[in-house]
Scaffold this active site. Structure first.
Site, PDB file in Angstrom:
ATOM      1  N   GLY A   1       0.801  -1.138   0.113  1.00 33.45           N
ATOM      2  CA  GLY A   1       0.034   0.186   0.147  1.00 33.45           C
ATOM      3  C   GLY A   1       0.929   1.217  -0.168  1.00 33.45           C
ATOM      4  O   GLY A   1       1.849   1.287   0.736  1.00 33.45           O
ATOM      5  N   ALA A   2       0.559   2.258  -0.781  1.00 30.20           N
ATOM      6  CA  ALA A   2       1.250   3.718  -0.980  1.00 30.20           C
ATOM      7  C   ALA A   2       0.209   4.628  -0.566  1.00 30.20           C
ATOM      8  O   ALA A   2       0.390   5.512  -1.386  1.00 30.20           O
ATOM      9  CB  ALA A   2       1.738   3.579  -2.437  1.00 30.20           C
TER      10      ALA A   2
ATOM     11  N   GLU B   1     -16.706  17.876   5.395  1.00 29.75           N
ATOM     12  CA  GLU B   1     -15.897  18.648   4.221  1.00 29.75           C
ATOM     13  C   GLU B   1     -16.456  18.485   2.842  1.00 29.75           C
ATOM     14  O   GLU B   1     -16.343  19.766   2.192  1.00 29.75           O
ATOM     15  CB  GLU B   1     -14.390  17.977   4.578  1.00 29.75           C
TER      16      GLU B   1
ATOM     17  N   GLN C   1      -2.825  12.053   9.530  1.00 32.69           N
ATOM     18  CA  GLN C   1      -1.565  12.684  10.505  1.00 32.69           C
ATOM     19  C   GLN C   1      -1.177  11.185  11.192  1.00 32.69           C
ATOM     20  O   GLN C   1       0.100  11.310  11.175  1.00 32.69           O
ATOM     21  CB  GLN C   1      -2.268  13.484  11.238  1.00 32.69           C
TER      22      GLN C   1
END
Length: 404
Positions: free
Chosen positions: A10-11, A170, A318
């Site tokens: 996974g990137a 959002e 984060q």
């Protein structure tokens, strides 16, 4: 002496951070590093709400993996992970298999539908570049089609957003800015458009500061968003949704339903025999899977308990990036067989939710921010994430510079 093989699956934020940090820490003579990803690009998951609403082109949300990894140090394999055979120390891919000495699972998340009937079939999810493009095109199609029909169907112009958590709020902020543009473009009376947000919890942005929640909700209401708080979606149909509140059910007809109410870890984790809760493994303090000294699990697939609240930390970019840094350091220690493994301690610098281009709410370094100041901080956070992975050149290419 055989070099240890490190395979990173996974990137996303966690996997890419591990790869870019590890390539600087470990020489090519010390270990073979392989990064596996389904696509040849990384996308900023935290920007997808903008691409979905059509306020940011989807190409701005992604960059080529080979632009940020050193291909002389990290072997990149574009393939889809199918299964992890942890007893054999193998990863089964769609087009082959890889052996590993150390494995990093950073496979990201899937939408969590909580078993609600019809969601998988009839609702869109903000989950990747392709789904973002699909949402944007679908909404535009509904607006473009409205005036071509002899009998006007106002439900075409009703957009339901399931979930008033971070992603939902959002997306609503971007959508509320985009709709007036669509109305002008397709000669539609703005009053015909309905944007409805349905949230099962007793408040929008659960866990956020109540004062900031109030600011966000009032800001979006002024822009025409209707909120149905403490209301559950019971079913999603071809024509909209069925909701329930206080034992009363109601059908809301809508041309577009977007589900933004929760994610679960990648199902491959459970299918590979790791003990997980909704696809997330409660990892050890050094980020390894319990009982597996050769497997690290980070990002959306990992579960870390906040000891102050006794609840899991939310899976954020984060935290995933911070885990990637710690994971790389721990891998370097294992590869060299020297030094203690370090514990992962999240350092939450703040959380900011955007409410469109020029407004936001958040807490940064313990200080509450709203409006343009919060919006400025949000863009700084987005630019910092780019800088941490790809340095100044990536910020110049992809960064957000319209700060006010």
């Amino acid at each position: 002496m055989r070099k240890p093989k490190v395979v990173i699956l996974g990137a996303g934020y966690g996997g890419l951070m591990t790869a870019t940090r590890l390539q600087k820490m470990v020489s090519v003579n010390e270990a073979d590093i392989t990064l596996v990803n389904k696509h040849d690009y990384h996308y900023e998951t935290t920007w997808l709400h903008e691409a979905s609403a059509g306020t940011l082109h989807h190409d701005r949300c992604r960059y080529q993996i080979k632009d940020v990894i050193d291909t002389s140090r990290v072997n990149f394999v574009q393939d889809t992970v199918k299964l992890i055979k942890k007893d054999e120390k193998k990863v089964i891919l769609e087009n082959g298999e890889l052996e590993y000495d150390y494995l990093v699972i950073a496979l990201g998340a899937h939408p969590e539908t909580f078993g609600i009937q019809g969601l998988k079939e009839y609702a869109f999810t903000i989950s990747n570049i392709n789904s973002a493009r699909q949402i944007r095109e679908h909404i535009e199609y509904q607006f473009a089609t409205y005036n071509t029909e002899e009998v006007k169907d106002d439900t075409r112009l009703t957009i339901v957003v399931g979930g008033a958590g971070f992603t939902g709020i959002e997306f609503l902020g971007e959508l509320a800015n985009r709709v007036p543009e669509l109305c002008r473009e397709y000669d539609i009376d703005h009053k015909k458009v309905r944007i409805i947000c349905v949230e099962a919890a007793p408040t929008a942005l659960p866990g956020f500061d109540p004062e900031l929640v109030e600011y966000a909700v009032e800001h979006l209401q002024r822009k025409g968003v209707e909120f149905k708080i403490g209301t559950m979606i019971k079913e999603c149909t071809e024509n909209g949704i069925v909701v329930a509140k206080d034992d009363k059910t109601e059908e809301i007809k809508a041309g577009t339903v977007i589900w933004a109410a929760g994610v679960r870890g990648n199902s491959i984790v459970e299918e590979s025999g790791f003990e997980a809760m909704r696809g997330r493994v409660k990892v050890e303090k050094d980020l390894r899977a319990p009982g597996h000294e050769d497997v690290f699990i980070i990002g959306d697939c990992s579960l870390i308990i906040n000891e102050e609240t006794d609840r899991p930390y939310p899976p954020t970019a984060q935290i995933a990036m911070q885990q990637g840094e710690v994971c790389a350091k721990n891998l370097a220690a294992l590869i060299r067989g020297q030094g203690e493994l370090i514990e992962f301690k999240p350092d939450i610098k703040g959380t900011v939710a955007s409410l469109g281009e020029d407004d936001a709410v958040g807490v940064v370094f313990g200080k509450k921010l709203v409006g343009s100041k919060a919006s400025f901080m949000k863009k700084m956070i987005d630019n910092r994430a780019l800088y941490m992975v790809g340095g100044a050149s990536l910020v110049m290419k992809k960064g957000k510079f319209k700060l006010f």
